[in-house]
Write a protein that holds these residues in place. Structure first.
Motif, PDB file in Angstrom:
ATOM      1  N   ASN A  77       0.808  -1.224   0.000  1.00  0.00           N
ATOM      2  CA  ASN A  77       0.000   0.000   0.000  1.00  0.00           C
ATOM      3  C   ASN A  77       0.836   1.267   0.000  1.00  0.00           C
ATOM      4  N   ASP A  94      -5.742  -4.932  -0.658  1.00  0.00           N
ATOM      5  CA  ASP A  94      -4.386  -4.383  -0.586  1.00  0.00           C
ATOM      6  C   ASP A  94      -3.669  -4.540  -1.916  1.00  0.00           C
ATOM      7  N   TRP A 232      -1.133   5.487  -1.816  1.00  0.00           N
ATOM      8  CA  TRP A 232      -0.502   4.245  -2.237  1.00  0.00           C
ATOM      9  C   TRP A 232       0.513   4.472  -3.349  1.00  0.00           C
TER      10      TRP A 232
END
Length: 252
Positions: A77, A94, A232
């Motif tokens: 992430n 994720d 991210w």
């Protein structure tokens, strides 16, 4: 042998690097297959160790700078690069960057990918796709007679056209009998600048791309690089040889 500041490898040396690259590719294949909710980043490191042992290879990550404790980097992430594997549990949605390296008979391979865990958002998938496309553009620029700056220019163009950011301060590198050799391979650049590329040059090209700010911070472990704003990021890398016929990916 060096010309224009970049080492040139013989065909035999490139062949030895290809062997290391194949071990890295197997580490990628095995860790990708294991990605699912509930898996820990430490589980992925154990898989990497199994592959290295089975192939008679050693790790070029373990013990770097006297402190790195693992054979892969596992960066979920908001972690850009250099995430230390451990007990972090991967969850549905994720993404994770997995960076792997191997040494075979003194020659190094190094490559990374980013992948989703289960079903991921459209924004996360776009981030991964753009990062892979940027890597592909950088690789395509690795032709005899081109310049080092062509690589970064190609990467930067893909990333910025999609409204994303090249992460500040982190680059690719030369690779051979050490994992990190000169030159640095920036992910930004001007076409026609820098040393010329010639057959036998081997470089690791590795775009690091962020959704939000390109600025980063390093956590207290002195390794883990995170985006400053917590958005991210993704990372993709291959080790590539320049040949008379164009670029050859050694870690595929």
């Amino acid at each position: 042998m060096k010309l224009g500041g970049i080492a040139r490898r013989t065909l035999e040396q490139v062949a030895m690097m290809r062997r290391a690259g194949r071990v890295v590719a197997e580490m990628h294949e095995r860790t990708r297959a294991a990605l699912r909710p509930g898996v820990t980043t430490g589980d992925l490191d154990r898989i990497g160790r199994e592959v290295l042992a089975a192939r008679g290879a050693t790790s070029n990550f373990l013990g770097v700078a006297g402190t790195y404790p693992a054979v892969i980097c596992a960066s979920p992430n908001e972690v850009v690069v250099h995430g230390i594997p451990g007990d972090r549990v991967l969850e549905e949605g994720d993404i994770i960057s997995v960076d792997c390296g191997a040494v075979v008979d003194g020659w190094h391979g190094d490559a990374a990918y980013t992948a989703g865990v289960g079903t991921i958002s459209a924004e996360a998938q776009h981030l991964i796709d753009v990062t892979e496309a940027a890597l592909g553009a950088g690789i395509a620029a690795m032709v005899p007679g081109g310049h080092l700056g062509d690589i970064g220019h190609a990467v930067q163009g893909v990333v910025e056209a999609e409204g994303l950011w090249v992460v500040d301060g982190y680059t690719g590198h030369g690779i051979g009998q050490a994992m990190h050799e000169s030159p640095s391979v920036p992910n930004v650049g001007w076409p026609g600048r820098g040393p010329r590329l010639r057959p036998g040059n081997v470089l690791a090209v590795e775009p690091m791309v962020a959704i939000g700010t390109p600025e980063t911070d390093v956590l207290d472990d002195d390794w883990t690089v995170v985006t400053l704003d917590g958005t991210w990021a993704a990372h993709a890398e291959h080790s590539i040889a320049v040949t008379d016929d164009g670029p050859e990916i050694l870690t595929s």
